[in-house]
Write a protein that holds these residues in place. Structure first.
Motif, PDB file in Angstrom:
ATOM      1  N   LEU A  90       0.860  -1.205   0.090  1.00 26.84           N
ATOM      2  CA  LEU A  90       0.017  -0.142   0.128  1.00 26.84           C
ATOM      3  C   LEU A  90       1.119   1.308  -0.078  1.00 26.84           C
ATOM      4  O   LEU A  90       0.699   2.505  -1.059  1.00 26.84           O
ATOM      5  N   ALA A 176      -1.272  -7.047  -7.773  1.00 30.12           N
ATOM      6  CA  ALA A 176      -3.291  -7.284  -7.191  1.00 30.12           C
ATOM      7  C   ALA A 176      -3.787  -5.714  -6.750  1.00 30.12           C
ATOM      8  O   ALA A 176      -4.512  -5.065  -7.516  1.00 30.12           O
ATOM      9  N   LEU A 177      -2.986  -4.569  -6.360  1.00 31.30           N
ATOM     10  CA  LEU A 177      -4.177  -3.372  -6.064  1.00 31.30           C
ATOM     11  C   LEU A 177      -3.796  -2.510  -7.166  1.00 31.30           C
ATOM     12  O   LEU A 177      -4.771  -1.627  -7.681  1.00 31.30           O
ATOM     13  N   GLN A 178      -2.768  -3.298  -9.064  1.00 33.80           N
ATOM     14  CA  GLN A 178      -2.886  -2.258  -9.896  1.00 33.80           C
ATOM     15  C   GLN A 178      -3.937  -3.098 -10.565  1.00 33.80           C
ATOM     16  O   GLN A 178      -4.107  -2.507 -11.385  1.00 33.80           O
ATOM     17  N   ILE A 180      -6.852  -3.696  -9.930  1.00 32.58           N
ATOM     18  CA  ILE A 180      -8.309  -3.041  -8.972  1.00 32.58           C
ATOM     19  C   ILE A 180      -9.223  -2.020 -10.230  1.00 32.58           C
ATOM     20  O   ILE A 180      -8.428  -1.306 -10.405  1.00 32.58           O
ATOM     21  N   ARG A 182     -10.116   0.841 -11.822  1.00 31.00           N
ATOM     22  CA  ARG A 182     -10.650   1.981 -10.983  1.00 31.00           C
ATOM     23  C   ARG A 182     -11.810   2.655 -10.645  1.00 31.00           C
ATOM     24  O   ARG A 182     -12.382   3.213 -10.287  1.00 31.00           O
ATOM     25  N   VAL A 185     -13.521   1.904  -7.266  1.00 34.16           N
ATOM     26  CA  VAL A 185     -13.383   2.916  -6.149  1.00 34.16           C
ATOM     27  C   VAL A 185     -14.139   4.688  -6.613  1.00 34.16           C
ATOM     28  O   VAL A 185     -14.521   4.801  -5.211  1.00 34.16           O
ATOM     29  N   ARG A 195     -11.793   7.394   1.987  1.00 32.36           N
ATOM     30  CA  ARG A 195     -11.094   7.039   2.318  1.00 32.36           C
ATOM     31  C   ARG A 195     -11.013   5.401   3.064  1.00 32.36           C
ATOM     32  O   ARG A 195     -10.508   4.503   1.714  1.00 32.36           O
ATOM     33  N   VAL A 198     -13.189   3.605   2.050  1.00 29.85           N
ATOM     34  CA  VAL A 198     -12.983   2.609   0.779  1.00 29.85           C
ATOM     35  C   VAL A 198     -11.984   1.249   0.420  1.00 29.85           C
ATOM     36  O   VAL A 198     -11.997   0.373  -0.506  1.00 29.85           O
ATOM     37  N   VAL A 203     -11.043  -1.785  -1.739  1.00 30.26           N
ATOM     38  CA  VAL A 203      -9.767  -2.660  -1.689  1.00 30.26           C
ATOM     39  C   VAL A 203      -9.264  -3.018  -1.327  1.00 30.26           C
ATOM     40  O   VAL A 203      -9.255  -4.888  -1.827  1.00 30.26           O
TER      41      VAL A 203
END
Lengths: 291, 298
Positions: A90, A176-178, A180, A182, A185, A195, A198, A203
């Motif tokens: 993160l 994995a984060l990238q 998700i 857009r 979110v 945030r 979210v 996330v």
């Protein structure tokens, strides 16, 4: 093309790999089960003992303590590596200056071998001239015995395992984060989520499959801990870092108890399978859809 | 490659101050992102052990034993390296490791891509069964195979030779699976066109498919390089003769003889680790893709 001709072409492609893998994996795995029913040191006459090697395990205090040490390491290592992996991912998942350098710094210990990591651990945690104690002294705290202290040795090994392996969990979480979407979110933001909301409600659920995967992966690695123990403490001090695989290696290749060693290996294999399957089933049941 | 794409807005440095008293924040804003305050110490913690290793390799043992210790070597010396090369067989161990890794990578690339292609594209009797058997072996851990493989290799007379270390690295179910998945993702049209032009099945594989498979082959090569270069437990079991030590086994055993000669041991550590670090720095994208792929396997 005729069936025979097709089969010949097909086996030409897959034959070599299939042969090697069956010969060096499946066959020895079956043989290990046969060995686990023997009392044999490789030289003398082998004696069939049925399941005696397995019943002997229930009455082997050394194996019991090896299992406890392994469990202790697992508890220290697995949750920390997953949580820190997520946390660091993160932190690294942003576009700021030097981010490439920060990522490289976190990933690079991953390529160091367990042997090199072990020798380095001995150096860094040396009670007299080690770097870690010099930092501790500078902070005005009492120096520690680390790998020479039965109460600290396993913790030091877990710390160095984390150092060497966090790059892996971070990379997996970062990818994995990238992935998700857009829109997901943004939609939550438009609906008025802050945030923190979210993160917890959008996330984190998206990351659950990766969490299940990394947990299983790190768990399997933790249950098989050997290299770092061999290159740091060799199971000591007073056997406080003797893990299951270290004990298994000693039994098989120091004491030449091939039969008992194989039985221990089978139980470890079975335990690993059961834990893995349980986690997969649980994630299915909890509708996580990791597998 | 995934890591170079834009970060998701959740963790972006978007001005979240809009919601929570933005005015005060703006006045106290740092001239750089506050995340540097977290990430810089973190990066230092991760790099420090490797830095200490390199610095120690240029110190004398006397300087290393000094309390309090020096950070940078007071009188940089390559004495540790000189002694390492004189008093150990490190060059030979390195050469052994290079041979093992080279054989492992070449064999993996050839055998896994061939099998992966066969399992993804060709139809033949016995394909289903052999694929299931193969994939099933992914679950079998090394610990289960050590004892029977050692006995088998003893009977074959390969124990205590380099082939004992190389043989288990010829191919792997994981590699076959990886290549199969990659080939399944390729469109078939090119191959069909080549077949119509009269190319043989092997020609299609060699000239059409393999050139397209470079990213998957790079992943496989790095995976095999890391595994075979860093392996310790199997060489430890299979090799007793120090002429056939790999670099990892050589160092691990050398440490046993030279417990406190740190400049020597750290020089050895640098020699064993730096090839991989340099490889990593040069091919970071491929390394990260490899790590990510093994993460996506599940």
């Amino acid at each position: 093309m005729g069936g025979a001709r097709r089969a010949a072409t097909g086996w030409l492609f897959v034959g070599p790999s299939t042969l090697v893998i069956l010969g060096l994996s499946l066959f020895p795995a079956g043989w290990a089960f046969y060995l686990s029913q023997l009392k044999w040191n490789g030289f003398s006459e082998a004696r069939a003992v049925g399941f005696q090697n397995y019943t002997r395990m229930t009455d082997d205090p050394e194996l019991g303590s090896a299992a406890l040490h392994t469990l202790f390491f697992t508890v220290l290592y697995v949750p920390t590596s997953v949580l820190l992996g997520l946390g660091i991912a993160l932190a690294l998942n942003r576009r700021i200056r030097f981010i490439g350098l920060y990522r490289t710094a976190v990933f690079v210990p991953f390529v160091a071998s367990a042997a090199a990591t072990g020798i380095l651990s001995n150096y860094l945690f040396d009670p007299q001239f080690g770097f870690v104690n010099s930092v501790i002294r500078r902070l005005g705290l009492p120096p520690q015995r680390f790998l020479e202290d039965p109460n600290q040795a396993m913790t030091v090994i877990a710390l160095m395992s984390l150092w060497a392996s966090l790059g892996f969990t971070v990379v997996v979480y970062l990818a994995a984060l990238q992935d998700i979407p857009r829109d997901l979110v943004e939609a939550a933001m438009i609906d008025g989520a802050n945030r923190r909301q979210v993160f917890w409600h959008v996330v984190l659920p998206q990351l659950t499959p990766v969490t299940v995967f990394t947990t299983i992966w790190q768990l399997i690695g933790a249950l098989q801990l050997f290299d770092l123990v061999y290159t740091t403490t060799r199971g000591g001090p007073v056997e406080s870092t003797k893990t299951i695989v270290y004990y298994l290696w000693e039994q098989a290749f120091k004491q030449l108890n091939f039969g008992y060693g194989s039985a221990v290996a089978y139980v470890l294999f079975a335990a690993t399978m059961v834990i893995t399957l349980a986690m997969i089933l649980y994630s299915r049941f909890a509708k996580v859809q990791a597998f | 490659m995934a890591l170079s794409t834009a970060p998701t807005p959740t963790t972006d440095d978007t001005p979240a101050g809009l919601h929570d008293g933005g005015d005060r924040r703006r006045r106290w804003r740092l001239p750089f992102s506050p995340y540097h305050l977290l990430l810089l110490p973190l990066a230092v913690v991760f790099v420090m052990p490797l830095l200490q290793m390199v610095l120690a390799s240029f110190k004398t043992d006397a300087e290393i034993r000094q309390v309090p210790p020096t950070f940078f070597p007071a009188h940089p010396t390559v004495d540790g390296y000189v002694r390492l090369f004189h008093e150990s067989d490190v060059l030979r161990w390195l050469a052994n490791s290079v041979v093992v890794a080279t054989c492992a990578i070449l064999a993996h690339l050839v055998l896994c891509s061939m099998a992966g292609y066969g399992f993804s594209r060709l139809r033949f009797a016995g394909r289903g069964v052999s694929f299931v058997l193969l994939v099933g072996t992914i679950m079998i851990p090394t610990q289960l195979l050590m004892i029977p493989t050692y006995i088998m290799f003893t009977k074959l007379g390969v124990v205590n030779t380099l082939p004992a270390v190389i043989l288990p690295w010829l191919t792997s179910a994981f590699g076959v699976f990886l290549m199969r998945q990659f080939f399944l993702s390729l469109p078939r049209e090119l191959e069909e066109a080549a077949r119509l032009d009269g190319c043989s099945q092997f020609g299609v594989f060699w000239r059409v498919v393999l050139p397209l498979a470079k990213p998957a082959l790079a992943t496989l090569a790095i995976f095999t390089l890391l595994g075979s270069w860093n392996d310790l437990i199997w060489p430890l079991i299979a090799i007793n003769d120090d002429r056939w030590y790999t670099i990892q086994l050589g160092l691990a055993n050398f440490q046993g003889q030279r417990r406190t000669e740190w400049s020597l041991l750290m020089s050895g550590n640098v020699v064993a680790t730096m090839p991989m670090v340099v490889f990593f720095l040069v091919a970071q994208r491929q390394f990260v893709a490899t790590m990510t792929f093994s993460g996506m396997k599940g």
